[in-house]
Motif scaffolding. Structure first.
Motif, PDB file in Angstrom:
ATOM      1  N   ASP A  24       1.950   1.969  -3.471  1.00  0.00           N
ATOM      2  CA  ASP A  24       0.850   2.531  -4.261  1.00  0.00           C
ATOM      3  C   ASP A  24       0.685   4.017  -3.974  1.00  0.00           C
ATOM      4  O   ASP A  24       0.498   4.817  -4.889  1.00  0.00           O
ATOM      5  CB  ASP A  24      -0.468   1.805  -3.947  1.00  0.00           C
ATOM      6  CG  ASP A  24      -0.497   0.380  -4.476  1.00  0.00           C
ATOM      7  OD1 ASP A  24       0.300   0.056  -5.386  1.00  0.00           O
ATOM      8  OD2 ASP A  24      -1.321  -0.406  -3.979  1.00  0.00           O
ATOM      9  N   LYS A  25       0.750   4.374  -2.692  1.00  0.00           N
ATOM     10  CA  LYS A  25       0.613   5.788  -2.315  1.00  0.00           C
ATOM     11  C   LYS A  25       1.774   6.611  -2.864  1.00  0.00           C
ATOM     12  O   LYS A  25       1.588   7.724  -3.320  1.00  0.00           O
ATOM     13  CB  LYS A  25       0.525   5.936  -0.797  1.00  0.00           C
ATOM     14  CG  LYS A  25      -0.784   5.471  -0.229  1.00  0.00           C
ATOM     15  CD  LYS A  25      -0.833   5.648   1.269  1.00  0.00           C
ATOM     16  CE  LYS A  25      -2.164   5.179   1.823  1.00  0.00           C
ATOM     17  NZ  LYS A  25      -2.237   5.336   3.274  1.00  0.00           N
TER      18      LYS A  25
ATOM     19  N   THR B 125       3.572   5.949  -5.572  1.00  0.00           N
ATOM     20  CA  THR B 125       3.397   6.066  -7.023  1.00  0.00           C
ATOM     21  C   THR B 125       2.332   7.110  -7.349  1.00  0.00           C
ATOM     22  O   THR B 125       2.507   7.929  -8.251  1.00  0.00           O
ATOM     23  CB  THR B 125       3.011   4.696  -7.624  1.00  0.00           C
ATOM     24  OG1 THR B 125       4.068   3.770  -7.333  1.00  0.00           O
ATOM     25  CG2 THR B 125       2.810   4.787  -9.117  1.00  0.00           C
ATOM     26  N   LYS B 126       1.231   7.077  -6.594  1.00  0.00           N
ATOM     27  CA  LYS B 126       0.165   8.065  -6.801  1.00  0.00           C
ATOM     28  C   LYS B 126       0.677   9.474  -6.494  1.00  0.00           C
ATOM     29  O   LYS B 126       0.402  10.424  -7.239  1.00  0.00           O
ATOM     30  CB  LYS B 126      -1.040   7.738  -5.919  1.00  0.00           C
ATOM     31  CG  LYS B 126      -2.183   8.710  -6.088  1.00  0.00           C
ATOM     32  CD  LYS B 126      -3.344   8.382  -5.170  1.00  0.00           C
ATOM     33  CE  LYS B 126      -4.418   9.458  -5.289  1.00  0.00           C
ATOM     34  NZ  LYS B 126      -5.442   9.328  -4.268  1.00  0.00           N
ATOM     35  N   ALA B 127       1.430   9.618  -5.414  1.00  0.00           N
ATOM     36  CA  ALA B 127       1.976  10.924  -5.044  1.00  0.00           C
ATOM     37  C   ALA B 127       2.920  11.451  -6.123  1.00  0.00           C
ATOM     38  O   ALA B 127       2.901  12.647  -6.446  1.00  0.00           O
ATOM     39  CB  ALA B 127       2.696  10.835  -3.700  1.00  0.00           C
ATOM     40  N   GLU B 128       3.741  10.578  -6.685  1.00  0.00           N
ATOM     41  CA  GLU B 128       4.646  10.996  -7.756  1.00  0.00           C
ATOM     42  C   GLU B 128       3.867  11.472  -8.972  1.00  0.00           C
ATOM     43  O   GLU B 128       4.227  12.473  -9.592  1.00  0.00           O
ATOM     44  CB  GLU B 128       5.596   9.862  -8.132  1.00  0.00           C
ATOM     45  CG  GLU B 128       6.660   9.611  -7.095  1.00  0.00           C
ATOM     46  CD  GLU B 128       7.528   8.407  -7.397  1.00  0.00           C
ATOM     47  OE1 GLU B 128       7.496   7.891  -8.539  1.00  0.00           O
ATOM     48  OE2 GLU B 128       8.256   7.975  -6.483  1.00  0.00           O
ATOM     49  N   GLN B 129       2.798  10.782  -9.319  1.00  0.00           N
ATOM     50  CA  GLN B 129       1.975  11.200 -10.460  1.00  0.00           C
ATOM     51  C   GLN B 129       1.286  12.541 -10.176  1.00  0.00           C
ATOM     52  O   GLN B 129       1.243  13.419 -11.049  1.00  0.00           O
ATOM     53  CB  GLN B 129       0.928  10.136 -10.795  1.00  0.00           C
ATOM     54  CG  GLN B 129       0.116  10.458 -12.041  1.00  0.00           C
ATOM     55  CD  GLN B 129       0.967  10.551 -13.306  1.00  0.00           C
ATOM     56  OE1 GLN B 129       1.745   9.645 -13.598  1.00  0.00           O
ATOM     57  NE2 GLN B 129       0.844  11.635 -14.049  1.00  0.00           N
ATOM     58  N   LEU B 130       0.778  12.705  -8.972  1.00  0.00           N
ATOM     59  CA  LEU B 130       0.148  13.974  -8.599  1.00  0.00           C
ATOM     60  C   LEU B 130       1.159  15.118  -8.652  1.00  0.00           C
ATOM     61  O   LEU B 130       0.870  16.205  -9.172  1.00  0.00           O
ATOM     62  CB  LEU B 130      -0.465  13.874  -7.201  1.00  0.00           C
ATOM     63  CG  LEU B 130      -1.705  13.005  -7.063  1.00  0.00           C
ATOM     64  CD1 LEU B 130      -2.013  12.745  -5.590  1.00  0.00           C
ATOM     65  CD2 LEU B 130      -2.896  13.661  -7.756  1.00  0.00           C
TER      66      LEU B 130
ATOM     67  N   ASP C 255       2.020  15.944 -12.340  1.00  0.00           N
ATOM     68  CA  ASP C 255       0.962  16.732 -12.976  1.00  0.00           C
ATOM     69  C   ASP C 255       0.945  18.165 -12.459  1.00  0.00           C
ATOM     70  O   ASP C 255       0.755  19.114 -13.225  1.00  0.00           O
ATOM     71  CB  ASP C 255      -0.405  16.073 -12.749  1.00  0.00           C
ATOM     72  CG  ASP C 255      -0.526  14.720 -13.441  1.00  0.00           C
ATOM     73  OD1 ASP C 255       0.292  14.415 -14.347  1.00  0.00           O
ATOM     74  OD2 ASP C 255      -1.436  13.954 -13.060  1.00  0.00           O
TER      75      ASP C 255
ATOM     76  N   GLU D  58       0.823  -1.217   0.000  1.00  0.00           N
ATOM     77  CA  GLU D  58       0.000   0.000   0.000  1.00  0.00           C
ATOM     78  C   GLU D  58       0.856   1.267   0.000  1.00  0.00           C
ATOM     79  O   GLU D  58       0.538   2.232  -0.692  1.00  0.00           O
ATOM     80  CB  GLU D  58      -0.928  -0.001   1.208  1.00  0.00           C
ATOM     81  CG  GLU D  58      -1.861   1.195   1.231  1.00  0.00           C
ATOM     82  CD  GLU D  58      -2.775   1.204   2.435  1.00  0.00           C
ATOM     83  OE1 GLU D  58      -3.413   2.242   2.647  1.00  0.00           O
ATOM     84  OE2 GLU D  58      -2.849   0.199   3.153  1.00  0.00           O
TER      85      GLU D  58
ATOM     86  N   PHE E 205       5.131  11.630   0.267  1.00  0.00           N
ATOM     87  CA  PHE E 205       3.704  11.642   0.574  1.00  0.00           C
ATOM     88  C   PHE E 205       3.504  11.622   2.080  1.00  0.00           C
ATOM     89  O   PHE E 205       4.173  10.869   2.783  1.00  0.00           O
ATOM     90  CB  PHE E 205       3.020  10.421  -0.049  1.00  0.00           C
ATOM     91  CG  PHE E 205       1.572  10.313   0.307  1.00  0.00           C
ATOM     92  CD1 PHE E 205       0.631  11.085  -0.341  1.00  0.00           C
ATOM     93  CD2 PHE E 205       1.159   9.451   1.310  1.00  0.00           C
ATOM     94  CE1 PHE E 205      -0.723  11.000  -0.007  1.00  0.00           C
ATOM     95  CE2 PHE E 205      -0.182   9.349   1.647  1.00  0.00           C
ATOM     96  CZ  PHE E 205      -1.125  10.129   0.992  1.00  0.00           C
TER      97      PHE E 205
ATOM     98  N   GLN F 153      -2.207  14.702   2.029  1.00  0.00           N
ATOM     99  CA  GLN F 153      -3.615  14.357   1.892  1.00  0.00           C
ATOM    100  C   GLN F 153      -4.255  14.436   3.272  1.00  0.00           C
ATOM    101  O   GLN F 153      -3.804  13.775   4.212  1.00  0.00           O
ATOM    102  CB  GLN F 153      -3.767  12.949   1.327  1.00  0.00           C
ATOM    103  CG  GLN F 153      -5.195  12.552   1.086  1.00  0.00           C
ATOM    104  CD  GLN F 153      -5.313  11.192   0.404  1.00  0.00           C
ATOM    105  OE1 GLN F 153      -4.408  10.365   0.495  1.00  0.00           O
ATOM    106  NE2 GLN F 153      -6.402  10.977  -0.272  1.00  0.00           N
TER     107      GLN F 153
END
Length: 118
Positions: free
Chosen positions: A6-7, A9-14, A17, A3, A55, A102
């Motif tokens: 996953d967080k 990877t999501k943080a890097e994408q955010l 962007d 998990e 993150f 977050q």
């Protein structure tokens, strides 16, 4: 995948962007050199920017920038040196940290530390 991965990877994408929306030109992600990894690499106004993304789902355990310790900075610098050599980069560079926060409602906020270390 765990998990926390996953967080991350999501943080890097955010962060990617968000930086693009703020005028940064994306170069590459997850550049690896030996045991070191650079999360994101951008170019902005002729400067190559190496970005470490952290993150946090709160600040109870500390702020994002506090988790880039001396050892982590040395690994990032070593990888950046190799990247610069590979690409024959002759212009300026800098190292940034982007904290992705977050809150409990799921809202995302960013804290950007330009020229955070060297």
């Amino acid at each position: 995948m765990a998990e926390h991965n996953d967080k991350g990877t999501k943080a890097e994408q955010l962060a990617k962007d968000w930086l693009i929306a703020n005028g940064y030109v994306f170069v590459t992600a997850n550049y690896r050199y030996k045991h070191a990894e650079i999360d994101l690499i951008f170019e902005r106004r002729g400067i190559l920017v190496f970005v470490e993304v952290k993150f946090r789902s709160g600040t109870g355990f500390g702020y994002a920038e506090e988790f880039v310790d001396f050892r982590k900075r040395q690994l990032i610098i070593r990888a950046a040196d190799n990247y610069i050599y590979e690409k024959d980069w002759k212009k300026d560079i800098r190292f940034d940290i982007v904290g992705v926060y977050q809150d409990k409602s799921g809202a995302i906020a960013f804290k950007h530390f330009e020229d955070a270390f060297y």
